[in-house]
Design a protein around this motif. Structure first.
Motif, short mmCIF file in Angstrom:
data_model
loop_
_atom_site.label_atom_id
_atom_site.label_comp_id
_atom_site.label_asym_id
_atom_site.label_seq_id
_atom_site.Cartn_x
_atom_site.Cartn_y
_atom_site.Cartn_z
N HIS A 120 0.83 -1.21 0.00
CA HIS A 120 0.00 0.00 0.00
C HIS A 120 0.86 1.26 0.00
CE1 HIS A 120 -3.42 -2.54 0.55
NE2 HIS A 120 -3.09 -2.91 1.75
N HIS A 178 -5.57 1.23 7.72
CA HIS A 178 -6.08 0.16 6.85
C HIS A 178 -6.64 -0.96 7.71
CE1 HIS A 178 -6.55 -2.29 3.36
NE2 HIS A 178 -5.72 -3.21 3.78
N ASP A 183 -8.49 -4.64 7.62
CA ASP A 183 -8.87 -5.80 6.80
C ASP A 183 -9.89 -6.57 7.62
OD1 ASP A 183 -5.54 -6.17 5.56
OD2 ASP A 183 -7.32 -5.72 4.37
FE LIG Z 1 -5.91 -5.11 3.01
#
Ligand SMILES: [Fe+2]
Ligand SMILES: O=c1ccc(O)c[nH]1
Length: 352
Positions: free
Chosen positions: A105, A319, A321
């Motif tokens: 990322h 971020h 997940d």
């Molecule tokens: Fe991810």
């Protein structure tokens, strides 16, 4: 279970061979002080056993005072490579980079890939690397799911818990992860075994209802309190409500003071049968980044925040997940997952 250096080096030889490492290749092992020394040694030794020219690029750890915890996926985008063109050149000079410090990322990762260099991320504990050793069979199954995903215009998810989510597809590419970097410019992550894309900007909408047992990364917690409901409009999470887990998620995301953290990021599903839903509960938080949770067969994985991986404008560091169980995932009108079991395409399934 502990994995010996010799066993890990053998596994690296297997994965680097799948990643087309041979005597014509150079391999840069990117590391920092927190890299797992067994992994660094295994990557170097295996490269030399395959006749490749290996070298190490060591960078000091990068810390941002907003970042909390040690999980390498919690704060993304800004890394030790940011603003370091000399080190970036040293990595772009290699045919393959084994990343043991996490560039995922980050715009720098995209620049390295665009030069044709391949990147293989390897930061999970050796037990997980061994248990989910990649195979050509993994690649065949994950790549079989790519075709209908690339052809689809809509992505829809439902569940008995109340999830009713949809997004339009096509603006961004499909990304597959099968555990080795075998094509020029390819990024992959060992261990993995799943695929995803990003919603067209502003198109994600509806409700995602996290039920008991769904997982919040990087918290590495299983939802145990009553469901967490995320209400999504025009590509962004507008409301998060439920019990303690909802309050914790709200507070954590608010900490970044960045509206982009509420964007829906990659969406996809898990195809790795050797990844286990229960594995996360057997590891301390600092042991791993939780790839079992991201890859377990039949999960629906969504995420929040950045879309830098596909050249998008959002480089937000927060971020999340969030892998979910028991969901049904539809590409246009075709179900690929039904209540947590992979149903199509047939070539992506395993005999359970
Ligand atoms: Fe991810
Ligand atoms: O393999 C990974 C790991 C983290 C992530 O956000 C995507 N893919």
């Amino acid at each position: 279970m502990p994995v010996s250096q010799s066993e890990l080096t053998q596994h690296f030889e297997h994965v680097l061979k799948l990643s087309r490492v041979d005597e014509t290749q150079s391999v840069a092992v990117l590391k920092s002080h927190y890299s797992n020394p067994f992994i660094v040694t295994a990557a170097m030794e295996a490269s030399y056993r395959l006749g490749a020219k290996a070298y190490a690029v060591e960078l000091p750890a990068f810390n941002h005072r907003t970042a909390m915890g040690n999980d390498l996926t919690a704060y993304v985008g800004h890394t030790a490579l940011t603003g370091h063109p000399a080190a970036q050149q040293a990595l772009m000079a290699a045919d393959l980079v084994v990343d043991t410090m996490m560039l995922l990322h980050s715009p720098e990762q995209e620049a390295i890939l665009k030069s044709g260099t391949r990147i293989l991320l390897a930061v999970e504990p050796p037990e997980m690397l061994a248990r989910m050793l990649p195979s050509l069979e993994d690649k065949r199954r994950v790549e079989a799911a790519r075709q209908p995903f690339e052809a689809a215009e809509t992505f829809r998810v439902t569940s008995a818990a109340g999830t009713d989510f949809r997004a339009r597809l096509g603006q961004y590419p499909v990304v597959t992860e099968y555990g080795f970097a075998d094509e020029p410019g390819r990024w992959d992550h060992w261990p993995s075994g799943f695929l995803f894309s990003w919603p067209n900007e502003g198109s994600a909408e509806g409700k995602l209802v996290l039920d008991v047992g769904d997982i919040l990364l990087p918290f590495k917690t299983y939802v145990r309190d009553k469901p967490v409901t995320l209400e999504i409009e025009e590509g962004f999470i507008r409301r998060i409500h439920g019990g303690f887990d909802a309050e914790y998620l709200r507070d954590y995301m608010a900490h970044f003071k960045d509206p982009d953290v509420y964007a829906i990021s990659h969406i996809g599903w898990g195809l790795q049968p050797r990844a286990q839903w229960t594995a996360l509960g057997l590891h301390d938080k600092n042991d791993a980044i939780g790839m079992d949770a991201r890859a377990f067969y039949g999960n629906f994985l969504f995420s929040t925040g950045p879309n830098t991986e596909v050249g998008g404008p959002r480089n937000t560091p927060c971020h999340m997940d969030i892998p979910m169980r028991h969901c049904s995932v539809y590409l246009d009108d075709m179900a690929v997952v039904e209540e947590g079991d992979v149903v199509a395409p047939e070539a992506s399934r395993i005999e359970t």
